[in-house]
Write a protein that holds these residues in place. Structure first.
Motif, PDB file in Angstrom:
ATOM      1  N   SER A   1     -77.790 100.505  53.439  1.00 33.64           N
ATOM      2  CA  SER A   1     -77.221 100.655  52.098  1.00 33.64           C
ATOM      3  C   SER A   1     -75.828 101.280  52.178  1.00 33.64           C
ATOM      4  O   SER A   1     -74.898 100.869  51.462  1.00 33.64           O
ATOM      5  CB  SER A   1     -78.146 101.520  51.230  1.00 33.64           C
ATOM      6  N   PHE A   2     -75.666 102.279  53.053  1.00 36.55           N
ATOM      7  CA  PHE A   2     -74.346 102.900  53.244  1.00 36.55           C
ATOM      8  C   PHE A   2     -73.368 101.893  53.835  1.00 36.55           C
ATOM      9  O   PHE A   2     -72.193 101.860  53.461  1.00 36.55           O
ATOM     10  CB  PHE A   2     -74.477 104.111  54.157  1.00 36.55           C
ATOM     11  N   PHE A   3     -73.854 101.059  54.748  1.00 31.73           N
ATOM     12  CA  PHE A   3     -73.004 100.012  55.316  1.00 31.73           C
ATOM     13  C   PHE A   3     -72.510  99.066  54.222  1.00 31.73           C
ATOM     14  O   PHE A   3     -71.335  98.671  54.200  1.00 31.73           O
ATOM     15  CB  PHE A   3     -73.777  99.239  56.382  1.00 31.73           C
ATOM     16  N   CYS A   4     -73.419  98.688  53.313  1.00 29.37           N
ATOM     17  CA  CYS A   4     -73.045  97.793  52.217  1.00 29.37           C
ATOM     18  C   CYS A   4     -72.024  98.444  51.290  1.00 29.37           C
ATOM     19  O   CYS A   4     -71.176  97.758  50.702  1.00 29.37           O
ATOM     20  CB  CYS A   4     -74.282  97.379  51.426  1.00 29.37           C
ATOM     21  N   LEU A   5     -72.082  99.756  51.169  1.00 26.64           N
ATOM     22  CA  LEU A   5     -71.115 100.465  50.341  1.00 26.64           C
ATOM     23  C   LEU A   5     -69.726 100.451  50.971  1.00 26.64           C
ATOM     24  O   LEU A   5     -68.713 100.341  50.277  1.00 26.64           O
ATOM     25  CB  LEU A   5     -71.579 101.908  50.120  1.00 26.64           C
TER      26      LEU A   5
END
Length: 327
Positions: A132-136
């Motif tokens: 999820s952090f990567f997608c952010l």
């Protein structure tokens, strides 16, 4: 008549009734867009497939994952990017999403199956939060704005998916294909082994089965089918956002499965339809939707511990239909 003959006759009656209910359900889904809002129905079908894919892992293998949003949202991002930026057709875009979710399932499952119980669950949550952090942060996801304006395009080059009915029947076809795949898996020898792992993992190991391989295979299959739902959702709503990969999405699919009934084929569909309906019709009300779903969840846990459909199967009437009554 002998007890065996009676049991076989009861089983035949149940199979006949089950087939009749399936046919009625499919007929209802075919007629539904002429009476209900097609976009809402497509949302229900996408989340129903998502819940059934999750149930393949939890209900039939006994692995609780709090990271399935990574597969759902990841596939949505991959599909949206492939269709919008690379110009892929919708069916190829969805296949890209499924492939991406499969790879994510292989990576996350590889680490998750090495532990059991709450430790395995927390690994899935931690890795999903990392994704999820990567997608952010990734450039192709456009951060908090997400990927918007995804074109639906033409299915196989000539079916215009911008037409609501065409889009709906495409979603319905994918949903039925996904459900058939899940049904085939759980009723195959492979599915029987998954159930034995769920019931008694040590006994399955003593029988010579490579439990780790079966658990990883189930994880990857569940991720791929979840990716199918996520990619489909990106085409239907024409966007992919951080909400799709958030931990709340993982919690929502757990709630859908628990409400409907873990380890049942129809239960997650019922649970997904119930939650989607509540979110749709209570969105404009002043009463928070989360409070309603929380109350329903508490009632279900206290009264219907097997889920609504699970309790029906466990009831006397349900056992008679399945030919398992004492009579």
């Amino acid at each position: 008549m002998t007890d065996t003959t009676i049991s076989e006759a009861s089983k035949d009656r149940f199979l006949t009734l089950e087939m009749a209910l399936i046919l009625i359900g499919v007929a209802g889904l075919i007629l539904a867009p002429f009476y209900f809002y097609p976009v809402f129905l497509m949302k229900v079908l996408c989340f129903a497939l998502f819940a059934c894919a999750f149930n393949l892992l939890l209900g039939y293998t006994g692995i609780l994952s709090f990271g399935h949003a990574a597969f759902f949202g990841g596939a949505a991002y991959f599909t949206a990017h492939a269709v919008k930026e690379w110009g892929f057709s919708p069916e190829l875009g969805i296949l890209v999403g499924v492939a991406g979710a499969t790879v994510l399932g292989l990576v996350i499952g590889f680490f998750a199956i090495r532990r059991q119980g709450i430790y395995s669950t927390m690994i899935t949550l931690a890795l999903a939060q990392m994704f999820s952090f990567f997608c952010l942060q990734a450039s192709f996801t456009h951060g908090e704005d997400g990927i918007q304006g995804v074109p639906r395009g033409y299915l196989f080059g000539f079916i215009d998916l911008n037409q609501p009915l065409s889009m709906y029947f495409f979603v319905l076809a994918v949903f039925l294909i996904g459900m058939f795949i899940i049904w085939r898996i759980i009723n195959s020898p492979f599915g029987m082994i998954l159930k034995s792992v769920r019931e008694n993992e040590n006994r399955a190991i003593s029988l010579g089965y490579s439990v780790a391989r079966y658990k990883l295979a189930a994880f990857v299959m569940s991720a791929a089918l979840t990716g199918l739902a996520g990619g489909l959702k990106a085409i239907v709503f024409q966007f992919a956002t951080l909400t799709d990969v958030s931990w709340q999405m993982s919690g929502e699919v757990v709630l859908m499965t628990l409400l409907g009934g873990i380890g049942t084929l129809v239960g997650p569909i019922f649970g997904a339809a119930l939650i989607a309906t509540l979110e749709n019709y209570l969105a404009t009300s002043e009463f928070p939707v989360t409070v309603i779903t929380g109350i329903i969840f508490m009632v279900c846990v206290l009264v219907f511990r097997r889920g609504i459909i699970g309790e029906f199967y466990a009831s006397r009437f349900g056992k008679k239909l399945q030919g398992r009554s004492e009579n």
